[in-house]
Design a protein around this motif. Structure first.
Motif, mmCIF file in Angstrom:
data_model
loop_
_atom_site.group_PDB
_atom_site.id
_atom_site.type_symbol
_atom_site.label_atom_id
_atom_site.label_comp_id
_atom_site.label_asym_id
_atom_site.label_seq_id
_atom_site.Cartn_x
_atom_site.Cartn_y
_atom_site.Cartn_z
ATOM 1 N N PRO A 1 1.039 -1.109 0.118
ATOM 2 C CA PRO A 1 -0.662 -0.075 0.221
ATOM 3 C C PRO A 1 1.120 0.997 0.097
ATOM 4 N N ASP A 2 0.585 1.505 -0.606
ATOM 5 C CA ASP A 2 0.954 3.363 -0.519
ATOM 6 C C ASP A 2 1.230 4.264 0.711
ATOM 7 N N ALA A 3 2.171 4.779 0.755
ATOM 8 C CA ALA A 3 2.316 5.529 2.310
ATOM 9 C C ALA A 3 1.928 6.791 2.924
ATOM 10 N N ASP A 4 1.569 7.646 0.905
ATOM 11 C CA ASP A 4 0.989 8.865 0.793
ATOM 12 C C ASP A 4 -1.249 8.817 0.644
ATOM 13 N N ASN A 5 -1.025 7.195 0.237
ATOM 14 C CA ASN A 5 -2.521 7.288 -0.032
ATOM 15 C C ASN A 5 -2.532 5.420 -0.278
ATOM 16 N N LEU A 6 -3.457 5.517 0.885
ATOM 17 C CA LEU A 6 -3.052 3.556 0.839
ATOM 18 C C LEU A 6 -4.499 3.128 0.263
ATOM 19 N N THR A 7 -4.947 3.780 -0.065
ATOM 20 C CA THR A 7 -6.276 3.502 -1.799
ATOM 21 C C THR A 7 -5.684 3.252 -2.871
ATOM 22 N N GLN A 8 -4.486 2.913 -2.561
ATOM 23 C CA GLN A 8 -3.394 2.994 -4.290
ATOM 24 C C GLN A 8 -2.368 2.315 -3.730
ATOM 25 N N ASN A 9 -1.468 1.148 -4.449
ATOM 26 C CA ASN A 9 0.009 0.294 -4.267
ATOM 27 C C ASN A 9 0.555 0.856 -5.088
ATOM 28 N N HIS B 1 -7.928 6.951 3.945
ATOM 29 C CA HIS B 1 -8.783 6.347 3.962
ATOM 30 C C HIS B 1 -9.141 4.621 2.933
ATOM 31 N N ALA B 2 -8.488 3.521 3.157
ATOM 32 C CA ALA B 2 -9.361 2.012 2.262
ATOM 33 C C ALA B 2 -10.027 0.971 2.905
ATOM 34 N N GLY B 3 -10.936 1.849 3.606
ATOM 35 C CA GLY B 3 -11.322 1.125 4.249
ATOM 36 C C GLY B 3 -11.063 0.103 5.211
ATOM 37 N N PRO B 4 -11.382 -1.094 5.934
ATOM 38 C CA PRO B 4 -11.078 -1.336 6.597
ATOM 39 C C PRO B 4 -9.363 -1.964 6.985
ATOM 40 N N LEU B 5 -9.250 -1.202 8.049
ATOM 41 C CA LEU B 5 -7.897 -1.520 8.945
ATOM 42 C C LEU B 5 -7.653 -1.921 10.167
ATOM 43 N N TYR B 6 -6.738 -3.387 10.561
ATOM 44 C CA TYR B 6 -6.814 -4.199 11.709
ATOM 45 C C TYR B 6 -5.147 -3.697 11.861
ATOM 46 N N ILE B 7 -4.872 -3.124 13.023
ATOM 47 C CA ILE B 7 -3.657 -3.073 13.556
ATOM 48 C C ILE B 7 -3.557 -3.814 14.545
ATOM 49 N N TYR C 1 -8.019 8.124 10.169
ATOM 50 C CA TYR C 1 -8.631 7.168 10.242
ATOM 51 C C TYR C 1 -9.023 7.697 11.863
ATOM 52 N N ARG C 2 -10.375 6.806 12.423
ATOM 53 C CA ARG C 2 -10.614 8.158 14.358
ATOM 54 C C ARG C 2 -11.685 7.179 14.576
#
Length: 523
Positions: free
Chosen positions: A60-68, A478-484, A505-506
């Motif tokens: 995932p692109d650190a600048d925009n997680l919606t992209q690779n 913001h690229a949808g669900p995120l699990y940390i 993310y909030r």
């Protein structure tokens, strides 16, 4: 008596081969864990398996997680993951088992190669076999049975045969051209740091072929050796290194440092007698710090003096001129290369593994000297040192293998995951199977290898000193669900910083995967 002397080297070699095979079976049943560098290589393998191009890391692109983003990985050589990948394709085994097969094959090849090389440079079969027994007792030799170390084990398989070739070739010709060309490619495939060893080996080869001959022969042999070497290195640069950064391409400017001089000078003893390994790293710490910075510098100065004394004794005592030349060339090239690298602050760590070849080369010379001394006290002292190294290695591999077998978690890769427990890993794998188009975030390089159906972000682990550069962690978009997934030990400042690294993310809330690991999601 003669028959006994002839049979002893065979018995020693048979014991070593048998030990490697037995350990190989054990780690095939319970595969080892993995160091961060080869873990990054396995991420490239994972990307390739998911449809990415050759040697490309898709993340995932650190600048925009919606992209690779796609990166051609040049920081490490490809052999560390391509050899296990080949075993996976050939035998349909998992990644951990493929790593076990790679380790076993490389250990056997390395032992055979160095045995052939030691005999080629004039040592008796007994000295050669004892040298390998001493090597087999050292911690670096048993590390792969606890942690797959990628390029290190491949390099061990290559170096003995490379040195044998540098010593065996008798004259210029097509055989020399082919050897120089292929050894550059194969060596780099195993590990990119082979470049300085490749240069030292070819320098030795050129001097050996040209010594005591007219000047015209020196020039002729320089062309025979130099031209295929240039072709080999130029092709590596053109098709691989030029596509990204590598440790030698990043430097922070010249900084005078005593350790930058002493560390390469001490290379024979640091790398040949497990000093750096047993001390958890004199400068670059890989475990609990044993020596302070001042103590480490004083010890390095002492080891540098002892190393110079040892090399001088080898050059005066060992009769084979090719061996003496080899020791001299490799030691000088090592000192020059690493002094320059460290003074320029290149991203090459202060670890003895980078010049392990120096330690391997001086071992038979050391044993030869001991075989000639008349006072038994020296042999007794060396025997005690040998026993201490061997005991520490046995303890290391016994504890490490037991931990991997009984306490480490295992997922779809089969790799021993020391950074998570089984309950938490099972939950993560279940989530991966149940979801699509989510992102898992880890602070460990190897855990992301267990994710097969979703994307992975790997952040650098945060040390207890909390020295953090926010730019290295921030992930935009913001690229949808995120699990940390975080260990419970991150509770507090570390945890808050990780969550802050995803500003889009909030409403974070956590759920316990197990008693020791927590997963954070955003509402």
């Amino acid at each position: 008596m003669m028959t006994a002397n002839q049979n002893l080297p065979k018995a020693i070699m048979a014991f070593l081969y048998l030990a490697v095979i037995v350990l190989g079976i054990m780690i095939f049943i319970a595969p080892p864990s993995i160091f961060p560098d080869p873990a990054n290589g396995f991420h490239v393998m994972r990307s390739m398996q998911l449809g990415g191009g050759f040697n490309r890391l898709i993340t995932p692109d650190a600048d925009n997680l919606t992209q690779n983003t796609s990166e051609f990985l040049t920081w490490w050589s490809p052999g560390q993951y391509l050899v296990p990948y080949a075993f996976k394709l050939l035998f349909s085994v998992n990644t951990g088992q493929a790593s076990a097969l790679t380790i076993t094959l490389c250990q056997l090849l390395g032992l055979a190669g160095f045995y052939a090389f030691f005999k080629k440079v004039g040592f008796s079969p007994l000295i050669a076999a004892l040298s390998l027994l001493f090597i087999g007792c050292q911690q670096f030799f048993v590390v792969p049975y606890v942690f797959y170390n990628g390029g290190e084990i491949l390099l061990f398989a290559f170096l003995g045969w490379f040195l044998y070739g540098c010593t065996a070739l008798k004259m210029a010709g097509w055989q020399l051209t082919l050897f120089v060309l292929l050894s550059g490619w194969v060596g780099f495939f195993c590990k990119s740091s082979v470049v300085w060893m490749y240069a030292a080996g070819l320098l030795f080869l050129w001097i050996r072929l040209s010594s005591q001959r007219p000047s015209a022969e020196w020039i002729r042999n320089a062309l025979w050796v130099g031209l295929p070497a240039i072709v080999s290195m130029a092709s590596i640069w053109l098709f691989f290194l030029s596509k990204g950064q590598n440790p030698a391409s990043v430097a922070a400017g010249i900084k005078l440092s005593v350790k930058a001089i002493f560390f390469p000078l001490a290379s024979p003893i640091l790398s040949g007698f497990s000093v750096d390994d047993l001390s958890h790293g004199l400068v670059y710490h890989t475990g609990k710090v044993i020596f302070s910075n001042t103590e480490a510098i004083i010890l390095l100065a002492l080891l540098a003096f002892l190393s110079l004394w040892l090399v001088r004794a080898i050059l005066k005592t060992v009769p084979d001129k090719n061996y003496r030349l080899l020791v001299r060339v490799f030691y000088i090239v090592c000192i020059v290369f690493f002094c320059v690298a460290y003074l320029r602050q290149m991203t090459i760590s202060y670890e003895a593994r980078h010049f392990r070849i120096i330690g391997l080369i001086v071992i038979p010379g050391t044993l030869y000297i001991l075989s000639k001394v008349k006072l038994p006290v020296y042999r007794i002292a060396f025997g005690l040192i040998w026993a201490g190294i061997a005991v520490s290695s046995v303890i290391y591999v016994a504890k490490g293998y037991s931990f991997n077998d009984t306490k480490s978690a295992r997922g779809v890769t089969g790799i021993a995951q020391q950074a998570i427990d089984q309950k938490a890993l099972n939950e993560v794998i279940a989530l991966d199977k149940q979801n699509k188009n989510v992102i898992f975030v880890f602070v460990n390089e190897s855990l992301g290898l267990e994710i097969k159906h979703n994307r992975v972000v790997t952040l650098n682990p945060i040390g207890d000193d909390l020295r953090i550069d926010y730019d290295d962690y921030e992930q935009g978009g913001h690229a949808g669900p995120l699990y940390i997934i975080l260990p419970e030990s991150y509770a507090g400042p570390k945890e808050k910083f990780i969550l802050k690294s995803f500003p889009d993310y909030r409403g974070w809330y956590g759920s316990m995967l197990s008693d020791n690991y927590v997963m954070y999601q955003a509402k």
